[in-house]
Design an enzyme around this catalytic site. Sequence first.
Site, PDB file in Angstrom:
ATOM      1  N   ASP A 136     -45.495 -50.276  10.136  1.00 10.38           N
ATOM      2  CA  ASP A 136     -44.194 -50.446  10.773  1.00 10.38           C
ATOM      3  C   ASP A 136     -43.225 -49.489  10.093  1.00 10.38           C
ATOM      4  O   ASP A 136     -42.755 -49.736   8.985  1.00 10.38           O
ATOM      5  CB  ASP A 136     -43.722 -51.895  10.660  1.00 10.38           C
ATOM      6  CG  ASP A 136     -42.385 -52.110  11.369  1.00 10.38           C
ATOM      7  OD1 ASP A 136     -41.782 -51.107  11.824  1.00 10.38           O
ATOM      8  OD2 ASP A 136     -41.945 -53.266  11.461  1.00 10.38           O
ATOM      9  N   LYS A 187     -34.916 -47.116  15.126  1.00  4.76           N
ATOM     10  CA  LYS A 187     -33.762 -46.621  14.385  1.00  4.76           C
ATOM     11  C   LYS A 187     -33.502 -45.116  14.565  1.00  4.76           C
ATOM     12  O   LYS A 187     -32.925 -44.738  15.570  1.00  4.76           O
ATOM     13  CB  LYS A 187     -33.878 -47.060  12.923  1.00  4.76           C
ATOM     14  CG  LYS A 187     -33.867 -48.616  12.862  1.00  4.76           C
ATOM     15  CD  LYS A 187     -33.700 -49.232  11.526  1.00  4.76           C
ATOM     16  CE  LYS A 187     -33.485 -50.739  11.672  1.00  4.76           C
ATOM     17  NZ  LYS A 187     -34.524 -51.597  11.192  1.00  4.76           N
ATOM     18  N   TYR A 199     -40.074 -57.296   7.257  1.00  3.96           N
ATOM     19  CA  TYR A 199     -39.444 -57.708   8.512  1.00  3.96           C
ATOM     20  C   TYR A 199     -39.963 -56.809   9.622  1.00  3.96           C
ATOM     21  O   TYR A 199     -40.018 -55.591   9.471  1.00  3.96           O
ATOM     22  CB  TYR A 199     -37.925 -57.582   8.413  1.00  3.96           C
ATOM     23  CG  TYR A 199     -37.183 -57.949   9.685  1.00  3.96           C
ATOM     24  CD1 TYR A 199     -37.158 -59.265  10.141  1.00  3.96           C
ATOM     25  CD2 TYR A 199     -36.522 -56.976  10.434  1.00  3.96           C
ATOM     26  CE1 TYR A 199     -36.479 -59.605  11.310  1.00  3.96           C
ATOM     27  CE2 TYR A 199     -35.841 -57.307  11.597  1.00  3.96           C
ATOM     28  CZ  TYR A 199     -35.822 -58.621  12.040  1.00  3.96           C
ATOM     29  OH  TYR A 199     -35.151 -58.961  13.192  1.00  3.96           O
TER      30      TYR A 199
HETATM   31  C1  LIG Z   1     -35.068 -52.853  11.967  1.00  5.17           C
HETATM   32  C2  LIG Z   1     -36.532 -53.126  11.883  1.00  5.17           C
HETATM   33  C3  LIG Z   1     -37.231 -53.738  12.929  1.00  5.17           C
HETATM   34  C4  LIG Z   1     -36.549 -54.296  14.152  1.00  5.17           C
HETATM   35  O1  LIG Z   1     -35.895 -53.324  14.884  1.00  5.17           O
HETATM   36  P1  LIG Z   1     -34.711 -53.767  15.906  1.00  5.17           P
HETATM   37  O2  LIG Z   1     -34.335 -52.504  16.582  1.00  5.17           O
HETATM   38  O3  LIG Z   1     -33.639 -54.358  15.051  1.00  5.17           O
HETATM   39  O4  LIG Z   1     -35.302 -54.775  16.828  1.00  5.17           O
HETATM   40  C5  LIG Z   1     -38.603 -53.834  12.835  1.00  5.17           C
HETATM   41  N1  LIG Z   1     -39.255 -53.382  11.749  1.00  5.17           N
HETATM   42  C6  LIG Z   1     -38.614 -52.815  10.710  1.00  5.17           C
HETATM   43  C7  LIG Z   1     -39.399 -52.316   9.553  1.00  5.17           C
HETATM   44  C8  LIG Z   1     -37.228 -52.685  10.731  1.00  5.17           C
HETATM   45  O5  LIG Z   1     -36.595 -52.153   9.674  1.00  5.17           O
END
Ligand SMILES: *Cc1c(COP(=O)(O)O)cnc(C)c1O
Length: 430
Positions: free
Chosen positions: A239, A267, A144
């Site tokens: 990511d 995060k 994701y």
């Molecule tokens: C949470 C997450 C996102 C998206 O971040 P948001 O702050 O929710 O938009 C993108 N990549 C990874 C790997 C994530 O865990």
Amino acid sequence: MAYDKSIEAFDAAYRVIPGGVDSPVRAFSGVESTPPFIKRGEGAYLFDIDGNKYIDFVQSWGPLIFGHCDPEIETAVIDAVRDGLSFGAPTTVETELASEIVDLFESIDKVRFVSSGTEAVMSAIRLARGVTGRDHIVKFTGCYHGHSDSLLVQAGSGLATFGTPSSPGVPSDLTKYTLLATYNDMASVEKCFEDVNGDIACVIIEPIAGNMGLVPADEHFLEGLRALCDRYDTLLIFDEVMSGFRASLSGAQGILSVKPDMVTLGKVIGAGMPVGAFGASAKIMSHLSPEGPVYQAGTLSGNPVAMAAGLTSLRKLKANPSIYEVLEKRAKKLVEGFEKAAKAVEVPMVTEVRGSMFGFFFLDKAVKNFANACDNDTQMFAKFHKGMLDRGIYLACSSYETGFISTVTDDAMIDVAITAAYETMNEIVN
Ligand SMILES: *Cc1c(COP(=O)(O)O)cnc(C)c1O
């Protein structure tokens, strides 16, 4: 436990907010239930509006590595608030936070701040396309990367690697540039490159996937990706919105030898405030506006209150890097306890831990990719989740999510959670 007030609050929310929530997973539909409404947090605990108390293993889906209401972060935020909420002008705290990140990540010379992980990834991909002059990107099924258009893709029909939209509202003209590969499967990535003669701007991957449960990539596989990207002048993006500052102080890159060209963060760098970031070499970042032609902007980007929270959090982590060993030990103890509780009643379980991240599947074989993760016994997961919640253990309400240990989740709390797991597993099978 009674959830009467939360059920009432959910009904009220439902009338004015789609599905009653501002982000779908929170609705508890993954566990066929309705969510507790939270009143406040304190250290490792959450309190809902019915007065129930939980040990929080979600921690706002990752950001709160120091738990709720950490005194130093709270003070930094309040001090920043007193100076004003936003200026839309440069502040020195942005440079300070950027310097900390540059110092921690070998592959980052320069970093740009945004307000969410979604925005970080979306911007990184635009930059990768702008730098390479190519349109195609490769992503992995089950990873994701936020909810931007070109990343909301699912496998198309037949053997084609071209993605099709996974949500109405996403034009297929956009997702046709997104090729889908299988996690930990090099042949599937090579097929993507063959399908478009290597005309690929970037390969984006969660090097420690946390959005199909916790599924780390094999180091050998990442080495293969690195070599393939080098051969075609394709940029490799890690990511690390979740794994950055969670798996280790510098994310997957602190554990693995493979280095990406670009990194996305989120995060933990906001410590609970809305912050995302993307970084790369000075050369790549020089293509970004206003230095270069690739446009990217944000009214609240680098917000001083959010930066203060992130900076305090990162400095606290840097001052005590051995904390990750403690967190990993506790996370291991927790999932080993879960595994024993399940096996005691002959229910299979496999587990995984990376730093403060943990995952478990009701399966009898290792999970290497999304198809494996989908074999998880979701009925069993839903029952386990409900039993644990009723015993004051707040776990992620979907088997595709990762769990988190904070620095204030102590050994006694882990023991409480393990005892709850034994009781729950017994209740389920009897
Ligand atoms: C949470 C997450 C996102 C998206 O971040 P948001 O702050 O929710 O938009 C993108 N990549 C990874 C790997 C994530 O865990």
